[in-house]
Design an enzyme around this catalytic site. Structure first.
Site, PDB file in Angstrom:
ATOM      1  N   GLY A  76       0.812  -1.214   0.000  1.00 60.51           N
ATOM      2  CA  GLY A  76       0.000   0.000   0.000  1.00 60.51           C
ATOM      3  C   GLY A  76       0.843   1.260   0.000  1.00 60.51           C
ATOM      4  O   GLY A  76       1.996   1.251   0.457  1.00 60.51           O
ATOM      5  N   ASP A  77       0.277   2.327  -0.513  1.00 60.91           N
ATOM      6  CA  ASP A  77       0.951   3.618  -0.488  1.00 60.91           C
ATOM      7  C   ASP A  77      -0.100   4.715  -0.560  1.00 60.91           C
ATOM      8  O   ASP A  77      -1.180   4.513  -1.127  1.00 60.91           O
ATOM      9  CB  ASP A  77       1.928   3.765  -1.659  1.00 60.91           C
ATOM     10  CG  ASP A  77       2.796   5.001  -1.514  1.00 60.91           C
ATOM     11  OD1 ASP A  77       3.723   4.967  -0.687  1.00 60.91           O
ATOM     12  OD2 ASP A  77       2.539   6.002  -2.213  1.00 60.91           O
ATOM     13  N   SER A  78       0.225   5.871   0.022  1.00 64.40           N
ATOM     14  CA  SER A  78      -0.726   6.981   0.045  1.00 64.40           C
ATOM     15  C   SER A  78      -0.042   8.290  -0.301  1.00 64.40           C
ATOM     16  O   SER A  78       1.156   8.467  -0.058  1.00 64.40           O
ATOM     17  CB  SER A  78      -1.374   7.108   1.432  1.00 64.40           C
ATOM     18  OG  SER A  78      -2.099   5.951   1.766  1.00 64.40           O
ATOM     19  N   GLY A 113      -3.188   3.731  -2.648  1.00 65.86           N
ATOM     20  CA  GLY A 113      -3.000   2.643  -3.600  1.00 65.86           C
ATOM     21  C   GLY A 113      -2.885   1.292  -2.912  1.00 65.86           C
ATOM     22  O   GLY A 113      -2.330   1.190  -1.812  1.00 65.86           O
TER      23      GLY A 113
END
Length: 210
Positions: A76-78, A113
């Site tokens: 995950g990524d933000s 994401g």
């Protein structure tokens, strides 16, 4: 069914635990800045999806206590976007303070994401991903004193957009439109949809007593 989280984010871990899932944590150690630079121009959703994928792929093939990964790997990524400009983690207090002075009384979008790899049986059998986007509005009456006090806690330095909605930053957020879990960094609703693409029902991940 086990979920392997390619992240050491306390917020993502807490989110999963709150919905009954105790993941196995695996640090991805991806050089995010280098990856984004190598990719060339990207929109904010494209960037978070790329980094989520790279983080998940980085742990493929690892073992846990001598055993191969047997389950699903989640990366995950933000990133926070305001006026078309993408903001990641500020890292430095001065940068975080500038962000808050800019964000005060305004609205931006938090992109989260997700990349899911089917690694059941110790081999990669498929992958899928998606992005969840939520709008975040900051209170207009936040004082400079409050901003300085919040920055001094250190909390906003290591989070996308320099804010949280699940901890000390929450009182300064006046409205969230969209999935609030996505603002924390992991949309469990989207994760459920991604699992369904592999025929996996959400409740099969429950392994933690609430």
């Amino acid at each position: 069914m086990r979920l392997y989280l390619a992240s050491t984010s306390p917020a993502r871990l807490a989110t999963l635990r709150a919905v009954g899932v105790e993941p196995i944590l695996l640090a991805s150690n991806v050089d995010e800045d280098a990856a984004v630079e190598a990719a060339g121009p990207l929109t904010a959703p494209e960037m978070v999806l790329l980094l989520a994928r790279l983080k998940a792929e980085a742990v493929v093939g690892r073992t846990v206590d001598g055993a191969p990964i047997d389950g699903f790997i989640l990366g995950g990524d933000s990133a926070f976007e305001l006026d078309g400009v993408v903001y990641g983690k500020p890292h430095e207090p001065e940068v975080a303070r500038e962000r808050w002075l800019l964000q005060r009384g305004r609205e931006g979008e938090l992109h989260s994401g997700h990349w899911l790899i089917d690694h059941r049986g110790g081999v990669v059998a498929g992958a899928t991903g998606g992005v969840s986007t939520s709008s975040v509005r900051f209170a207009a009456d936040i004082s400079d004193e409050e901003i300085d006090a919040y920055v001094a806690t250190g909390e906003p330095l290591q989070v996308a957009g320099a804010f949280t909605i699940d901890s000390l930053g929450a009182p300064f957020i006046s409205e969230v439109r969209g999935d609030p879990h996505a603002v924390v960094g992991l949309s469990v609703a989207l994760l459920r949809e991604l699992l369904l693409e592999f025929g996996v029902r959400w409740h099969t991940l429950w392994n933690r007593a609430l």
